[in-house]
Motif scaffolding. Structure first.
Motif, PDB file in Angstrom:
ATOM      1  N   UNK A   1      -1.472  -4.208  -3.860  1.00  0.00           N
ATOM      2  CA  UNK A   1      -2.712  -3.692  -3.133  1.00  0.00           C
ATOM      3  C   UNK A   1      -3.329  -2.565  -3.700  1.00  0.00           C
ATOM      4  N   UNK A   2      -4.593  -2.293  -4.018  1.00  0.00           N
ATOM      5  CA  UNK A   2      -5.243  -1.340  -4.233  1.00  0.00           C
ATOM      6  C   UNK A   2      -4.984  -0.251  -3.231  1.00  0.00           C
ATOM      7  N   UNK A   3      -5.010   1.192  -3.539  1.00  0.00           N
ATOM      8  CA  UNK A   3      -4.958   1.986  -2.421  1.00  0.00           C
ATOM      9  C   UNK A   3      -5.938   1.978  -1.277  1.00  0.00           C
ATOM     10  N   UNK A   4      -6.986   1.608  -1.741  1.00  0.00           N
ATOM     11  CA  UNK A   4      -8.148   1.541  -0.740  1.00  0.00           C
ATOM     12  C   UNK A   4      -7.922   0.488   0.284  1.00  0.00           C
ATOM     13  N   UNK A   5      -7.324  -0.643  -0.030  1.00  0.00           N
ATOM     14  CA  UNK A   5      -6.905  -1.628   0.751  1.00  0.00           C
ATOM     15  C   UNK A   5      -5.649  -1.530   1.637  1.00  0.00           C
ATOM     16  N   UNK A   6      -4.816  -0.608   1.141  1.00  0.00           N
ATOM     17  CA  UNK A   6      -3.557  -0.229   1.652  1.00  0.00           C
ATOM     18  C   UNK A   6      -4.137   0.781   2.813  1.00  0.00           C
ATOM     19  N   UNK A   7      -4.829   1.767   2.630  1.00  0.00           N
ATOM     20  CA  UNK A   7      -5.525   2.388   3.728  1.00  0.00           C
ATOM     21  C   UNK A   7      -6.248   1.761   4.732  1.00  0.00           C
ATOM     22  N   UNK A   8      -7.023   0.633   4.337  1.00  0.00           N
ATOM     23  CA  UNK A   8      -8.049  -0.094   5.224  1.00  0.00           C
ATOM     24  C   UNK A   8      -7.184  -0.929   5.823  1.00  0.00           C
ATOM     25  N   UNK A   9      -6.171  -1.612   5.454  1.00  0.00           N
ATOM     26  CA  UNK A   9      -5.469  -2.467   6.226  1.00  0.00           C
ATOM     27  C   UNK A   9      -4.361  -1.660   7.467  1.00  0.00           C
ATOM     28  N   UNK A  10      -4.139  -0.364   6.972  1.00  0.00           N
ATOM     29  CA  UNK A  10      -3.344   0.598   8.148  1.00  0.00           C
ATOM     30  C   UNK A  10      -4.111   0.900   9.284  1.00  0.00           C
ATOM     31  N   UNK A  11      -5.431   0.869   8.761  1.00  0.00           N
ATOM     32  CA  UNK A  11      -6.450   1.084  10.020  1.00  0.00           C
ATOM     33  C   UNK A  11      -7.022  -0.206  10.970  1.00  0.00           C
ATOM     34  N   UNK A  12      -7.238  -1.192  10.096  1.00  0.00           N
ATOM     35  CA  UNK A  12      -7.836  -2.290  10.461  1.00  0.00           C
ATOM     36  C   UNK A  12      -6.778  -3.468  10.926  1.00  0.00           C
ATOM     37  N   UNK A  13      -5.604  -3.237  10.513  1.00  0.00           N
ATOM     38  CA  UNK A  13      -4.599  -4.519  10.680  1.00  0.00           C
ATOM     39  C   UNK A  13      -4.332  -5.095   9.304  1.00  0.00           C
ATOM     40  N   UNK A  14      -3.190  -5.581   9.439  1.00  0.00           N
ATOM     41  CA  UNK A  14      -2.492  -6.161   8.005  1.00  0.00           C
ATOM     42  C   UNK A  14      -3.301  -7.374   7.622  1.00  0.00           C
ATOM     43  N   UNK A  15      -3.858  -8.217   8.525  1.00  0.00           N
ATOM     44  CA  UNK A  15      -4.370  -9.332   8.369  1.00  0.00           C
ATOM     45  C   UNK A  15      -5.981  -9.303   7.867  1.00  0.00           C
ATOM     46  N   UNK A  16      -6.469  -7.965   7.926  1.00  0.00           N
ATOM     47  CA  UNK A  16      -7.783  -7.681   7.530  1.00  0.00           C
ATOM     48  C   UNK A  16      -8.156  -8.260   6.173  1.00  0.00           C
ATOM     49  N   UNK A  17      -9.091  -8.622   5.882  1.00  0.00           N
ATOM     50  CA  UNK A  17      -9.624  -9.215   4.570  1.00  0.00           C
ATOM     51  C   UNK A  17      -9.573  -7.799   3.621  1.00  0.00           C
ATOM     52  N   UNK A  18      -9.393  -8.412   2.371  1.00  0.00           N
ATOM     53  CA  UNK A  18      -9.083  -7.354   1.268  1.00  0.00           C
ATOM     54  C   UNK A  18     -10.713  -6.817   0.989  1.00  0.00           C
ATOM     55  N   UNK A  19     -10.702  -5.436   0.770  1.00  0.00           N
ATOM     56  CA  UNK A  19     -11.827  -4.991   0.227  1.00  0.00           C
ATOM     57  C   UNK A  19     -12.088  -4.767  -1.331  1.00  0.00           C
ATOM     58  N   UNK A  20     -10.972  -4.334  -1.778  1.00  0.00           N
ATOM     59  CA  UNK A  20     -10.878  -3.717  -3.286  1.00  0.00           C
ATOM     60  C   UNK A  20     -10.114  -4.612  -4.238  1.00  0.00           C
ATOM     61  N   UNK A  21      -9.066  -5.302  -3.875  1.00  0.00           N
ATOM     62  CA  UNK A  21      -8.151  -5.741  -4.559  1.00  0.00           C
ATOM     63  C   UNK A  21      -8.384  -7.305  -4.985  1.00  0.00           C
ATOM     64  N   UNK A  22      -8.655  -7.311  -6.465  1.00  0.00           N
ATOM     65  CA  UNK A  22      -8.728  -8.629  -7.252  1.00  0.00           C
ATOM     66  C   UNK A  22      -7.701  -9.118  -7.574  1.00  0.00           C
ATOM     67  N   UNK A  23      -7.635 -10.415  -8.083  1.00  0.00           N
ATOM     68  CA  UNK A  23      -6.523 -11.034  -8.718  1.00  0.00           C
ATOM     69  C   UNK A  23      -5.936 -10.433  -9.705  1.00  0.00           C
ATOM     70  N   UNK A  24      -6.735  -9.765 -10.784  1.00  0.00           N
ATOM     71  CA  UNK A  24      -6.486  -9.207 -11.909  1.00  0.00           C
ATOM     72  C   UNK A  24      -5.675  -7.964 -11.363  1.00  0.00           C
ATOM     73  N   UNK A  25      -5.948  -7.423 -10.316  1.00  0.00           N
ATOM     74  CA  UNK A  25      -5.479  -6.167  -9.801  1.00  0.00           C
ATOM     75  C   UNK A  25      -3.995  -6.325  -9.438  1.00  0.00           C
ATOM     76  N   UNK A  26      -3.921  -7.500  -8.436  1.00  0.00           N
ATOM     77  CA  UNK A  26      -2.557  -7.721  -8.092  1.00  0.00           C
ATOM     78  C   UNK A  26      -1.662  -7.939  -9.082  1.00  0.00           C
ATOM     79  N   UNK A  27      -1.922  -8.642 -10.180  1.00  0.00           N
ATOM     80  CA  UNK A  27      -1.110  -8.955 -11.439  1.00  0.00           C
ATOM     81  C   UNK A  27      -0.787  -7.684 -11.977  1.00  0.00           C
TER      82      UNK A  27
END
Lengths: 461, 154
Positions: A322-348
């Protein structure tokens, strides 16, 4: 009736002393009376004698009754002892215990008949039932557990050897006598440990371990760590973490799916509890409205969102993709919150980087291994990194933008692996495929699969 | 008698006449007049499937039959979806597929075959949000028919 029988018995048969019968009362008195002092004196003496006789009779009668009661009691005890000794009678406690033992014996026999080794959770549940039943009725069942555990260990050992043999057979078919120890370079510790003393085992050093693609990765060192990790044996890391659940990873929320952790089933094979759980997660997520193409009025597709959500529901730590932004976002909003920054290309991209660090918990594997480990209970990502640029994007925006890549979750499959179609997947995208669709990588990834551009990453923990 | 024989011979010649492929594009073979002949997945590396043009879709009892097509070398999977969620595959039928004399054929049982007609290959010149070209083609057989969009993305 008993009284008369006893009286008759006492008076006629037993001939107890001091008791006279009505028929011969006079002769009986003669022997007891004192010397006569006169008429009244004789009467008085007779009356005293009679009273004494009555007293003696009563006393004797009570003693007789006591003797008979004791006889009856002794008889009852003898009868009980006989019936118990002959196993005709048993106490309620004994009977309960015996029948409980019988039930457990049948349960044990059925368990041994049903035992297949690959249904570990089912075996554990049966053992738990047996132990609870045994404890309730005071029956020792430890030997049953020991017996079953031994069978499970034997099965695991055989299974492990079968897998090693299969791998050995796969790679030992080509013989290159110039380098007899080459197998250690490609096969990993299990294989090496088993065959280290066998000088007649060779493998073809020109035959790559990963046969499908990734030529460009062969010199990156990604595979070096493979030799030092024994995934199947590291039980402390992968087994029996039933209570890890979601909290272990994030401590944020408890999800409906986290009653058992995904990786608990590392040795479960196609254990149906595990399969059903993963299938349910896949079906639920792929059917979600917000991963449906067009749900937001655009033609965007949502493979990244669905993949992330499936891992979330399975309780898998995936921060490394996950992009850093999503790691931070999920740490605040819960792990199952929807992605904000990470695209499939980023994941790979992130997976590719993470796999080069052994401590990341992510490992690059082949397509066939992807199916193998998915069946074992590991989460596995199928990913395609799209390096093609969106036409005219540069002209319009002044920056480049890559076309969307693709990610999907490799799910268990009980069929034989087919290299033409690749591992079985669940995905969202242009088309959403749940378990019912029975879709494979060739369908979800199309041309990129044909061009051998799909990569597979194993989440180790 | 001779006349009948000649007519039969000519008819047979016409029947086996094979239209030559002059061009390949996105897995489609084209004749010299740029008419599409058939689709061959062996010549395809870019098209990930075919989706029935949304404007033409027919809903029967809440189901869109043939909403998406997926070719492999010997198989054609025809996917169906519920109208309320046309992205999610609901069911499918798998047809056998073969190419003979530059014609594609489909069959449900491998015994009775029928040609899969291909027509109106239309490169619109437009592009979608990912920059993929928007191209349509018509397929027609007894199992499905309609105007399908070539799918390049995921």
């Amino acid at each position: 009736m008993v009284w008369f029988d006893i009286r008759e018995l006492v008076m006629k048969d037993m001939k107890l002393p001091g008791i006279k019968s009505p028929e011969d009362g006079k002769s009986a008195n003669t022997g007891n009376k004192k010397q006569s002092d006169g008429f009244f004196s004789d009467i008085w003496n007779d009356m005293k004698g009679f009273a004494g006789n009555v007293g003696n009779f009563g006393k004797t009668l009570v003693d007789g009754v006591k003797d008979i009661a004791k006889g009856v009691k002794d008889f009852a005890e003898s009868l009980t002892n006989y019936m118990v000794g002959s196993k005709i009678w048993e106490t309620g406690a004994e009977r309960t215990k015996r029948e409980a033992t019988d039930v457990l014996a049948k349960a044990r026999a059925q368990m041994l008949i049903d035992f297949t080794g690959d249904k570990r959770s089912e075996t554990n549940q049966k053992l738990a039932n047996i132990k609870a039943f045994g404890a309730k009725y005071g029956v020792d069942v430890d030997f049953i557990e020991a017996e079953v555990r031994q069978m499970q260990d034997d099965y695991d050992e055989k299974q492990k050897n079968r897998e090693i043999d299969a791998r050995a057979e796969q790679f030992a078919t080509g013989i290159d006598s110039s380098n007899p120890l080459a197998y250690q370079q490609v096969l990993g510790r299990e294989f090496a440990e088993k065959y280290q003393d066998q000088d007649n085992v060779y493998v073809d050093t020109t035959k790559p371990l990963f046969t499908d693609h990734h030529d460009y990765l062969q010199n990156t060192g990604v595979f070096d760590d493979w030799l030092n990790v024994n995934l199947d044996n590291d039980s402390t890391q992968y087994l029996d973490h039933v209570d890890y659940g979601f909290e272990y990873n994030y401590g944020v929320e408890k999800h409906k799916y986290d009653s058992q952790r995904y990786l608990d089933h590392i040795d479960a094979g196609l254990d149906y509890d595990y399969v059903n759980k993963i299938y349910k997660i896949a079906d639920d997520v792929v059917g979600d409205n917000d991963v449906k193409r067009g749900h937001d009025g655009t033609q965007n597709t949502w493979c990244n969102r669905a993949f992330d959500r499936m891992l979330s529901y399975a309780g898998v730590n995936r921060n490394m993709i996950l992009m850093d932004g999503d790691v931070r976002y999920k740490s605040i909003h819960g792990d199952s919150s929807v992605l904000q920054y990470t695209r499939a290309n980023d994941m790979v991209d992130l997976a590719h980087l993470a796999a080069q660090d052994p401590s990341s918990g992510l490992r690059l594997i082949s397509a066939e291994q992807a199916q193998y480990y998915a069946n074992k209970g590991f989460p596995v990502m199928a990913g395609y990194r799209n390096y093609n640029l969106v036409d005219d994007y540069q002209n319009k925006t002044g920056s480049d933008r890559y076309r969307s890549g693709h990610v999907a979750l490799v799910i268990p499959d009980n069929g034989s692996y087919d290299p033409n179609r690749g591992p079985r997947i669940a995905q969202a995208g242009w088309r959403n495929y749940n378990t019912k669709a029975n879709a494979y990588v060739n369908k979800g990834f199309g041309g990129s699969w044909k061009k051998k551009k799909v990569e597979f990453y194993l989440f180790e923990r | 008698m001779v006349l009948i024989g000649m007519v039969s011979f000519i008819a047979m010649c016409q029947q086996v006449k094979k239209i030559e492929v002059s061009e390949w594009k996105n897995g489609f073979a084209f004749d010299k007049d740029k008419n599409p002949l058939f689709f061959d997945d062996e010549h395809n590396e870019s098209v990930n499937g075919f989706s029935w043009d949304e404007k033409d879709r027919i809903v029967t009892n809440g189901i869109i039959n043939g909403v998406h097509l997926f070719f492999t070398k010997n198989e054609l999977e025809v996917e169906n979806s519920k109208a309320k969620n046309p992205t999610l595959m609901d069911s499918s039928i798998k047809l056998r597929y073969k190419i003979e004399n530059n014609i594609g054929y489909v069959s449900k049982d491998g015994k009775k075959w029928e040609p899969l007609k291909v027509s109106n290959y239309n490169e619109t010149g437009k592009k979608d949000h990912e920059g993929y070209p928007i191209i349509y083609v018509n397929f027609d057989c007894s199992f499905f028919r309609g105007k399908y969009q070539l799918v390049f993305g995921f």
